[in-house]
Design an enzyme around this catalytic site. Structure first.
Site, PDB file in Angstrom:
ATOM      1  N   GLU A   1     -19.481 -24.176  -2.548  1.00 20.07           N
ATOM      2  CA  GLU A   1     -19.556 -23.070  -1.578  1.00 20.07           C
ATOM      3  C   GLU A   1     -18.225 -22.904  -0.870  1.00 20.07           C
ATOM      4  OE1 GLU A   1     -20.228 -21.248   2.486  1.00 20.07           O
ATOM      5  OE2 GLU A   1     -19.378 -23.177   1.933  1.00 20.07           O
ATOM      6  N   GLU A   2     -17.597 -24.051  -0.580  1.00 25.25           N
ATOM      7  CA  GLU A   2     -16.359 -24.013   0.196  1.00 25.25           C
ATOM      8  C   GLU A   2     -15.192 -23.412  -0.597  1.00 25.25           C
ATOM      9  OE1 GLU A   2     -16.433 -24.370   3.250  1.00 25.25           O
ATOM     10  OE2 GLU A   2     -17.903 -25.887   3.854  1.00 25.25           O
TER      11      GLU A   2
ATOM     12  N   ASP B   1     -21.385 -29.260   8.461  1.00 27.94           N
ATOM     13  CA  ASP B   1     -21.098 -28.266   7.413  1.00 27.94           C
ATOM     14  C   ASP B   1     -20.984 -28.940   6.062  1.00 27.94           C
ATOM     15  OD1 ASP B   1     -20.273 -26.131   5.903  1.00 27.94           O
ATOM     16  OD2 ASP B   1     -18.244 -26.057   6.735  1.00 27.94           O
TER      17      ASP B   1
ATOM     18  N   HIS C   1     -25.692 -25.217   0.989  1.00 23.72           N
ATOM     19  CA  HIS C   1     -24.603 -25.782   0.175  1.00 23.72           C
ATOM     20  C   HIS C   1     -24.441 -27.252   0.500  1.00 23.72           C
ATOM     21  CE1 HIS C   1     -20.918 -26.125   2.811  1.00 23.72           C
ATOM     22  NE2 HIS C   1     -21.385 -25.077   3.447  1.00 23.72           N
TER      23      HIS C   1
ATOM     24  N   ASP D   1     -33.218 -30.473  15.164  1.00 26.94           N
ATOM     25  CA  ASP D   1     -34.680 -30.588  15.206  1.00 26.94           C
ATOM     26  C   ASP D   1     -35.334 -29.209  15.200  1.00 26.94           C
ATOM     27  OD1 ASP D   1     -37.217 -31.611  15.498  1.00 26.94           O
ATOM     28  OD2 ASP D   1     -36.961 -32.219  17.597  1.00 26.94           O
TER      29      ASP D   1
ATOM     30  N   ASP E   1     -44.595 -30.384  11.846  1.00 23.61           N
ATOM     31  CA  ASP E   1     -43.348 -30.727  12.515  1.00 23.61           C
ATOM     32  C   ASP E   1     -42.482 -31.506  11.515  1.00 23.61           C
ATOM     33  OD1 ASP E   1     -42.079 -31.042  15.300  1.00 23.61           O
ATOM     34  OD2 ASP E   1     -41.959 -33.042  14.436  1.00 23.61           O
ATOM     35  N   ILE E   2     -41.231 -31.102  11.383  1.00 25.64           N
ATOM     36  CA  ILE E   2     -40.330 -31.846  10.492  1.00 25.64           C
ATOM     37  C   ILE E   2     -39.697 -32.975  11.299  1.00 25.64           C
ATOM     38  CG2 ILE E   2     -38.217 -31.697   9.116  1.00 25.64           C
ATOM     39  CD1 ILE E   2     -40.623 -30.294   7.836  1.00 25.64           C
TER      40      ILE E   2
ATOM     41  N   ASP F   1     -37.570 -27.495  12.101  1.00 35.92           N
ATOM     42  CA  ASP F   1     -38.946 -27.005  12.273  1.00 35.92           C
ATOM     43  C   ASP F   1     -39.045 -25.517  11.941  1.00 35.92           C
ATOM     44  OD1 ASP F   1     -39.736 -29.531  13.044  1.00 35.92           O
ATOM     45  OD2 ASP F   1     -39.636 -29.109  15.196  1.00 35.92           O
TER      46      ASP F   1
ATOM     47  N   ASP G   1     -26.877 -23.000   6.529  1.00 33.39           N
ATOM     48  CA  ASP G   1     -25.507 -23.493   6.461  1.00 33.39           C
ATOM     49  C   ASP G   1     -25.038 -23.701   7.893  1.00 33.39           C
ATOM     50  OD1 ASP G   1     -22.868 -24.053   5.952  1.00 33.39           O
ATOM     51  OD2 ASP G   1     -22.409 -22.160   4.930  1.00 33.39           O
TER      52      ASP G   1
END
Ligand code: TRP
Ligand code: ZN
Ligand code: CA
Length: 461
Positions: A193-194, A159, A147, A324, A65-66, A328, A222
């Site tokens: 990236e943007e 973002d 990114h 969450d 589990d992260i 995971d 992303d």
């Protein structure tokens, strides 16, 4: 015995099977048998080592589990970096380089090999951060990335602080768990990236083509914490896609295919180079439909992220549940697709290597192992490693005796098993036995002619 016939010329199984029938009945009557006994596949012959000797568990370990709290802590740091640098973390601005420094320091401290790759875009220096986890097959690289730059109009927490922080925390968890994946793991944080996928395109274009062909998959994250979230899976490489879909299905979370702009993030740079890609997304400026609100909750008719590319894309612009679940899912995909294995606990071994002769067709003999320093009962999967040298192992009945004398039958006699030796690891459910005390391996030879000895045996707790 002088009248011993060479085995090769003797039709022994047939002749001896008569003897065997008597012997087996005697052996079965010989001791109380308790508990579940499973014979390991390594039991057949001296040529195959017990499986426990290999040092790795046979199947991939489940992903951990992260910690979403840790992911949010990274987001808090990225927010502070933006706040201290004019409110953004955009390409060419100091908040971007400070973001790279933050992520890099965490990875370096965890044991990653990091590389900062510089490029120029719109007259400013850009940076990609690459982190390699030592080990794994260099010809099969599993790559996950996000990114790290924001637009100049805001701090870019959903973002794409969200993807950046979740990939970072997954990498740190790889290190904490000391994952030993079959594949080599690489993580990337892309600049600019943007401005049009600039950093990731630069990375891919500057990879020598042999290295490109070694990337077995690139996973992109992303925007994975949108405040009015959807659960979108990229519809690209089918294997990667199904690993993500299976994860969400196992949690009862419906998903949809990502359609809000295929090619609008860094996976496109990899896909254009022929690399299998996949990824996750919780939605940007498009509005959530009422059908989507019904299955995912949230607000119909409202954007998945009303603060997309705005100054309000702060730490308040995150749905914790989405963050969450997606974090995971990242770990699940990395663990699954890299076929990762962690070092198993080698266990504590108690062994007796003193030879004990086994009298031919005689009474039982035993060898003891004193177990000390344990608390409570023995495990339900007590490993009993047995090494008996014998010229006809079908003669042998083998039991494990617990300190209180309870017998666990591990092997019966058999008139048909003419192979040599008993070299095997048995698994005994010894959970009703106190661990500390004197354990015995009891061996009886119940048929005449062939003989042998206990070479060694061990218990692994
Ligand atoms: N990459 C876009 C950005 O950073 C966001 C985005 C729009 C997106 N559509 C997407 C990301 C589809 C992944 C997939 O602004
Ligand atoms: Zn963006
Ligand atoms: Ca014998």
């Amino acid at each position: 015995m002088s009248s011993r016939t060479p085995r090769i010329a003797e039709p022994r199984p047939t002749r001896r099977s008569l003897l065997r029938r008597r012997a087996s009945a005697a052996a079965l009557a010989a001791g109380a048998v308790a508990g579940l006994v499973v014979t390991a596949p390594g039991a057949t012959a001296s040529a195959s080592a017990p499986s426990a000797a290999r040092g790795f568990s046979a199947s991939p370990v489940a992903a951990p589990d992260i910690s979403v709290a840790n992911v949010k802590a990274h987001l808090g740091e990225l927010q502070s970096i933006a706040s201290a640098n004019g409110g953004n973390r955009a390409h060419g601005r100091p908040g971007y380089k400070a973001s790279v420094d933050y992520v890099k320091a965490k990875l370096d401290a965890a044991g990653f090999t990091t590389t900062v790759q510089q490029f120029t875009s719109s007259g400013s220096t850009g940076y990609n951060l690459i982190a390699d986890w030592p080990g794994g097959d260099p010809d099969q690289v599993l790559f996950a990335g996000a990114h790290l730059d924001s637009v100049s109009s805001g701090p870019g927490i959903n973002d794409n602080g969200s993807g950046s922080a979740a990939v970072l925390e997954t990498a740190l968890t790889v290190a904490r768990e000391n994952l030993k994946p079959a594949k080599h793991l690489r993580f990337g944080w892309w600049g600019a990236e943007e401005l049009g996928l600039v950093g990731s395109r630069y990375y891919v274009n500057n990879l020598p083509s042999p290295d490109r062909s070694k990337i077995s998959g690139y996973l992109n994250f992303d925007m994975i914490g949108s405040p009015n979230p959807g659960y979108f899976v990229y519809d690209d490489d089918p294997q990667i896609e199904s690993v993500f879909k299976d994860f969400f299905a196992s949690k009862g979370i419906p998903t949809e295919i990502e359609t809000e702009g295929d090619g609008r993030s860094d996976h496109a740079s990899f896909k254009n180079a022929g690399i299998p890609v996949g990824g996750l997304f919780t939605g940007a400026s498009r509005a959530k439909s009422s059908a989507q609100a019904q299955k995912w909750g949230g607000t119909a008719g409202q954007a998945f992220d009303r603060c997309y590319h705005s100054s309000c894309d702060t730490t308040s612009n995150i749905n914790d549940t989405a963050l969450d679940r997606n974090s995971d899912a990242i770990a699940h995909a990395i663990w699954t697709l890299s076929a990762g294995q962690t070092d198993p606990d080698p266990g504590t071994v108690f062994e007796n290597t003193t030879d004990v002769a086994i009298p031919d067709n005689g009474s039982a003999v035993s060898s003891t192992v004193a177990v000390t320093g344990r608390t409570g009962n023995a495990p339900a999967t007590l490993k009993v490693g047995v090494d008996i040298k014998h010229t006809w192992r079908g003669d042998l009945v083998v039991d494990l005796l617990a300190p209180d004398g309870t017998a666990y039958r591990m092997k019966n006699s058999s008139g048909f098993d003419s192979a040599d030796n008993v070299i095997a690891t048995y698994t005994v459910n010894a959970s009703s036995e106190v661990a500390n005390g004197t354990w015995k391996l009891r061996v009886q030879d119940v048929a005449a002619q062939d003989t042998g000895y206990i070479d060694s045996w061990k218990l692994t707790f």
